[in-house]
Design a protein around this motif. Structure first.
Motif: not given
Lengths: 137, 241
Positions: A114-119, A122-123, A127-134
């Motif tokens: 579960v921890g690995v899947a959550t990690g 999160v990544v 990444w989506g956030w960084v792509l969206w906001h820069g």
């Protein structure tokens, strides 16, 4: 005269968790005192396609978090800031465990999965956030 | 035939005998022979080696990795020292024609060169160990995700530790490329054999980071294609600047 039963407790063994705690401590020391941001390494994905990869900004996140700039660290890479925070919490927790002479708690395999899947989630979100906001660049 | 009798199931296959690696069992042997026997077994016959190697001796695998990293660092430092001395000879010849500031810079680099090489070699070994442990952790977590890490972290660390022998290949010309191809093959075969799992699951764990990177590139490419499509004039009309 006996010092009590604790005298005969085996000394805690230096195990894998301690190795990872040492690596996390090293990452803090490097992020805090080595000017790593001066060595600019271009991400291959950003260089070729102009977009950041999933791990872009993590070095900046580690450095800014080590300098106490939480918001700036999160702006560069939320996953990097969380990873740095978790790694440095591991250092504190492992030091406390060693001081208390406690064994390493066993993690059930299901929790680990579960921890690995959550990690990974999160990544991906980071990444989506960084792509969206820069990132903070 | 009485009730309750079921067909006789075939006998379970005998558990494979686990043996210490030659490097782990080096007491009283030539350490170089023990090292290169292990190197050959781990990298040429990974299926046979990792299926039978004893997994509770990951310390020996880490010592094997340390020997590899130290050897590689020493050899790289020697190569760098030879290169530096050649460069210094060239600078000495150019000394009269170079501006004084540049000549002084070259002299100071030459003076601290050996110290830099030593610091670089030590830092290189530390960095190699950080990469080894990080790689083992990532691989083991992915194996757990695919329900393939049944024999514990020791098994993963043993495979990764003995696979580091490939770093020696990287010292020869074009060896880095060979090692880049060889390493995932050894890891897939080794992890499958050590964890008693399928090569498919082991390959998924080893290749997942690379596949994710390729997906990143594909997604980036499609985004770029979309952006380019927006710039191309449609129905014969021109773009408005």
């Amino acid at each position: 005269v006996s010092d009590g039963p604790n005298r005969w407790l085996p000394r805690p063994r230096f195990g894998y968790v301690d190795v990872y705690a040492a690596i996390a401590l090293l990452s803090f020391l490097v992020a805090r005192w080595v000017p790593v941001l001066l060595f600019h390494v271009q991400c291959p994905l950003r260089a070729t396609l102009g977009i950041p990869c999933a791990t872009c900004g993590m070095t900046h996140a580690f450095v800014y978090l080590a300098h106490g700039e939480v918001a700036r660290a999160l702006a560069w890479s939320p996953a990097g800031a969380l990873l740095a925070g978790a790694a440095w919490l591991l250092v504190v927790a492992d030091a406390a465990r060693l001081a208390a002479g406690r064994p390493v708690p066993a993690v059930p395999e299901r929790w680990a999965r579960v921890g690995v899947a959550t990690g990974l989630a999160v990544v991906a979100l980071s990444w989506g956030w960084v792509l969206w906001h820069g990132d903070g660049a | 035939v009485g009730a309750g009798w079921s067909p006789v199931s075939p006998p379970a296959p005998p558990a494979p005998v686990e043996l210490p690696a030659p490097f782990a069992d080096r007491q009283g042997r030539n350490p170089f022979v023990a090292y290169f026997s292990t190197w050959k077994l781990a990298l040429i016959e990974p299926q046979k080696f990792f299926a039978h190697v004893r997994l509770n001796q990951s310390g020996a695998a880490l010592l094997f990795a340390l020997c590899t990293f130290v050897s590689v660092s020493i050899l790289q430092a020697l190569f760098a020292a030879a290169y530096l001395s050649q460069m210094q000879a060239v600078f000495r010849q150019m000394g009269t024609t170079l501006p004084p500031e540049v000549a002084q810079l070259f002299q100071s680099v030459g003076a601290v060169g050996p110290a830099l090489l030593l610091v670089g070699a030590v830092a290189g070994v530390v960095a190699d160990f950080v990469v080894l442990f990080t790689m083992a952790a990532v691989l083991h977590l992915l194996l757990l995700l695919f329900r393939a890490g049944s024999r514990g972290f020791d098994a993963t660390l043993t495979v990764v530790g003995y696979s580091t022998g490939l770093a020696l290949i990287g010292l020869v010309p074009c060896g880095g490329f060979v090692a880049l191809v060889w390493l995932p093959i050894v890891l897939i075969i080794g992890l499958a054999a050590a964890h008693r799992t399928t090569r498919g699951k082991a390959a998924a764990a080893v290749l997942a980071p690379g596949v994710l990177l390729v997906c990143c590139c594909c997604m980036g490419g499609s985004m770029m294609a979309g952006a380019l499509k927006g710039l191309i004039p449609q129905h014969g009309g021109g773009t408005t600047l």
